[in-house]
Scaffold this motif. Structure first.
Motif, PDB file in Angstrom:
ATOM      1  N   VAL A 141       0.822  -1.211   0.000  1.00 49.81           N
ATOM      2  CA  VAL A 141       0.000   0.000   0.000  1.00 49.81           C
ATOM      3  C   VAL A 141       0.858   1.264   0.000  1.00 49.81           C
ATOM      4  O   VAL A 141       0.703   2.110  -0.891  1.00 49.81           O
ATOM      5  CB  VAL A 141      -0.996  -0.021   1.175  1.00 49.81           C
ATOM      6  N   PRO A 142       1.788   1.464   0.957  1.00 46.34           N
ATOM      7  CA  PRO A 142       2.603   2.685   0.897  1.00 46.34           C
ATOM      8  C   PRO A 142       3.468   2.754  -0.368  1.00 46.34           C
ATOM      9  O   PRO A 142       3.654   3.820  -0.932  1.00 46.34           O
ATOM     10  CB  PRO A 142       3.480   2.613   2.146  1.00 46.34           C
ATOM     11  N   ILE A 143       3.967   1.614  -0.821  1.00 42.94           N
ATOM     12  CA  ILE A 143       4.769   1.596  -2.041  1.00 42.94           C
ATOM     13  C   ILE A 143       3.953   2.072  -3.236  1.00 42.94           C
ATOM     14  O   ILE A 143       4.403   2.882  -4.035  1.00 42.94           O
ATOM     15  CB  ILE A 143       5.378   0.204  -2.278  1.00 42.94           C
ATOM     16  N   ALA A 144       2.722   1.602  -3.341  1.00 46.56           N
ATOM     17  CA  ALA A 144       1.863   2.005  -4.447  1.00 46.56           C
ATOM     18  C   ALA A 144       1.524   3.494  -4.366  1.00 46.56           C
ATOM     19  O   ALA A 144       1.444   4.178  -5.393  1.00 46.56           O
ATOM     20  CB  ALA A 144       0.570   1.185  -4.443  1.00 46.56           C
ATOM     21  N   ARG A 145       1.378   4.032  -3.169  1.00 50.26           N
ATOM     22  CA  ARG A 145       1.046   5.458  -3.003  1.00 50.26           C
ATOM     23  C   ARG A 145       2.266   6.348  -3.237  1.00 50.26           C
ATOM     24  O   ARG A 145       2.103   7.541  -3.510  1.00 50.26           O
ATOM     25  CB  ARG A 145       0.490   5.715  -1.601  1.00 50.26           C
ATOM     26  N   ALA A 146       3.461   5.816  -3.131  1.00 47.21           N
ATOM     27  CA  ALA A 146       4.678   6.611  -3.301  1.00 47.21           C
ATOM     28  C   ALA A 146       4.947   6.938  -4.762  1.00 47.21           C
ATOM     29  O   ALA A 146       5.683   7.862  -5.062  1.00 47.21           O
ATOM     30  CB  ALA A 146       5.861   5.888  -2.705  1.00 47.21           C
ATOM     31  N   GLY A 147       4.395   6.192  -5.663  1.00 47.95           N
ATOM     32  CA  GLY A 147       4.682   6.380  -7.091  1.00 47.95           C
ATOM     33  C   GLY A 147       3.836   7.376  -7.677  1.00 47.95           C
ATOM     34  O   GLY A 147       3.834   8.263  -8.346  1.00 47.95           O
TER      35      GLY A 147
END
Length: 54
Positions: free
Chosen positions: A48-54
Motif C-alpha cells: 500500500v505505501p509503495i503504491a502510493r509513493a509512485g
C-alpha cells in the motif's frame, strides 16, 4: 519508550483503517543540520505505501 515520546513528540496521526491498510504518525524532530522538521512514519501492508509513493 517514554524517552522517545518526549524527544520526538507526536503532532498528528492517521489512524489505521482496514480500507487503506496503513497508519501514520507525524513527529517533531531535528534534521542533520539541527533544523526543526516534521517526519512521518508509516506502517502497514508494504504494497500500500509503495503504491502510493509512485
Amino acid at each position: 519508550m517514554e524517552d522517545a515520546r518526549q524527544m520526538y513528540p507526536r503532532v498528528a496521526e492517521v489512524p489505521f483503517d482496514s480500507d487503506y491498510k496503513f497508519m501514520a504518525t507525524f513527529h517533531n524532530m531535528k534534521n542533520e543540520q539541527g533544523k526543526s522538521v516534521v517526519r512521518c512514519f508509516v506502517k502497514g501492508a508494504p504494497d500500500v505505501p509503495i503504491a502510493r509513493a509512485g
